[in-house]
Design an enzyme around this catalytic site. Sequence first.
Site, PDB file in Angstrom:
ATOM      1  N   HIS A   1       0.838  -1.204   0.000  1.00 14.84           N
ATOM      2  CA  HIS A   1       0.000   0.000   0.000  1.00 14.84           C
ATOM      3  C   HIS A   1       0.877   1.261   0.000  1.00 14.84           C
ATOM      4  O   HIS A   1       0.609   2.217  -0.715  1.00 14.84           O
ATOM      5  CB  HIS A   1      -0.876   0.046   1.259  1.00 14.84           C
ATOM      6  CG  HIS A   1      -1.868  -1.068   1.377  1.00 14.84           C
ATOM      7  ND1 HIS A   1      -1.767  -2.043   2.335  1.00 14.84           N
ATOM      8  CD2 HIS A   1      -2.986  -1.360   0.668  1.00 14.84           C
ATOM      9  CE1 HIS A   1      -2.789  -2.875   2.224  1.00 14.84           C
ATOM     10  NE2 HIS A   1      -3.536  -2.501   1.219  1.00 14.84           N
TER      11      HIS A   1
ATOM     12  N   VAL B   1       4.620  -5.479  -4.511  1.00 13.25           N
ATOM     13  CA  VAL B   1       5.684  -5.485  -3.503  1.00 13.25           C
ATOM     14  C   VAL B   1       5.622  -6.828  -2.774  1.00 13.25           C
ATOM     15  O   VAL B   1       4.536  -7.305  -2.437  1.00 13.25           O
ATOM     16  CB  VAL B   1       5.498  -4.311  -2.511  1.00 13.25           C
ATOM     17  CG1 VAL B   1       6.557  -4.342  -1.420  1.00 13.25           C
ATOM     18  CG2 VAL B   1       5.537  -2.991  -3.264  1.00 13.25           C
TER      19      VAL B   1
HETATM   20  P1  AMP Z   1      -6.567  -3.485  -0.541  1.00 10.19           P
HETATM   21  O1  AMP Z   1      -6.374  -2.779   0.751  1.00 10.19           O
HETATM   22  O2  AMP Z   1      -6.246  -4.928  -0.513  1.00 10.19           O
HETATM   23  O3  AMP Z   1      -7.909  -3.168  -1.164  1.00 10.19           O
HETATM   24  O4  AMP Z   1      -5.499  -2.858  -1.539  1.00 10.19           O
HETATM   25  C1  AMP Z   1      -5.465  -1.487  -1.805  1.00 10.19           C
HETATM   26  C2  AMP Z   1      -4.559  -1.241  -2.988  1.00 10.19           C
HETATM   27  O5  AMP Z   1      -3.236  -1.690  -2.672  1.00 10.19           O
HETATM   28  C3  AMP Z   1      -5.001  -2.028  -4.229  1.00 10.19           C
HETATM   29  O6  AMP Z   1      -4.838  -1.198  -5.368  1.00 10.19           O
HETATM   30  C4  AMP Z   1      -4.044  -3.180  -4.240  1.00 10.19           C
HETATM   31  O7  AMP Z   1      -3.821  -3.712  -5.532  1.00 10.19           O
HETATM   32  C5  AMP Z   1      -2.778  -2.547  -3.693  1.00 10.19           C
HETATM   33  N1  AMP Z   1      -1.887  -3.572  -3.147  1.00 10.19           N
HETATM   34  C6  AMP Z   1      -2.205  -4.537  -2.247  1.00 10.19           C
HETATM   35  N2  AMP Z   1      -1.146  -5.347  -2.022  1.00 10.19           N
HETATM   36  C7  AMP Z   1      -0.134  -4.886  -2.807  1.00 10.19           C
HETATM   37  C8  AMP Z   1       1.209  -5.302  -3.043  1.00 10.19           C
HETATM   38  N3  AMP Z   1       1.745  -6.349  -2.420  1.00 10.19           N
HETATM   39  N4  AMP Z   1       1.958  -4.587  -3.925  1.00 10.19           N
HETATM   40  C9  AMP Z   1       1.429  -3.516  -4.567  1.00 10.19           C
HETATM   41  N5  AMP Z   1       0.153  -3.073  -4.395  1.00 10.19           N
HETATM   42  C10 AMP Z   1      -0.618  -3.744  -3.531  1.00 10.19           C
END
Ligand code: AMP
Length: 285
Positions: A35, A176
Amino acid sequence: MKIYKKAETLKNRIKQTNLSPVGFVPTMGALHNGHLSLVQNAVSQCPVVVVSIYVNPEQFNEKEDLKCYPRTTESDLNLLKSTLRKNDMVFIPDDKEIYPAKDNRVFSFGNLDNVMEAKFRRGHFTGVARVITRLFDIVTPDIAYFGQKDFQQLAVIKKLVRQTGRKIRIASNPTVRENDGLAMSSRNMLLEKEHRKNARIIYCSLLNASKMISDHNIEDIRNYVRNSIEKMPGFKIEYFEIVDDEELIPVSEKNEMKENKSYYGCIAVRAGKIRLIDNIEIHAL
Ligand code: AMP
């Protein structure tokens, strides 16, 4: 950074700042470095950045998953403090702010509605589209940042923006990973100890799959990925597909892969009760 709970107050504040481009990072909290990479990218490109933290019930197709989803607002805010600036904003709405009335809107994303996540999580992308359109209406961002880890979500959001004619640039960040290669995810902290230890097999198999494309057919690659992952006790694959990055149409033979297109191997794995997803680029030869 300032914290807002009310949509109207946030909206007015964004208008008042009169700065552009406005960068927006929607999240469901339980923040990690994945994030933060989106937030850092937004901060480097936009004079004002809004980060939202909202666990959207509409996108959960399993009640248990919603109930267990980690909520760590205090440490999320501490993490954000180290990256966000004075003018930046954190939006932490409750359900009533996001859904003042029952949201019955239905969305249609063509093939994106039929494959992979859409097949195994019925209604998931309708829920994603409902919350994202609502958040876009409140924040009115110029650039919205999403992670490539949620590969199908990224394709859905790009399509949603095209379909609704919004003038928002969708920026994407590479996945990441933890030191052992596991894609960072808020759900990783819910993994049983043994499953967490073995979860490195997912990325490891994807890496090998991306190499195997030079001298194996798709069927062999699929079998390899399935066997190597399901060897781990408690691990079960929901799907592994090699798809193009726009319509996500699965290829079953290498000669279906076109030189001018990008392809990704996408996977969903159940490790015990926890569902993990990941993907890797696969270069057509
Ligand atoms: P979430 O809180 O799971 O809804 O994720 C919020 C944002 O963070 C989304 O756009 C996800 O794709 C991104 N995100 C979650 N995990 C990762 C990661 N490991 N690397 C890059 N972006 C991420």
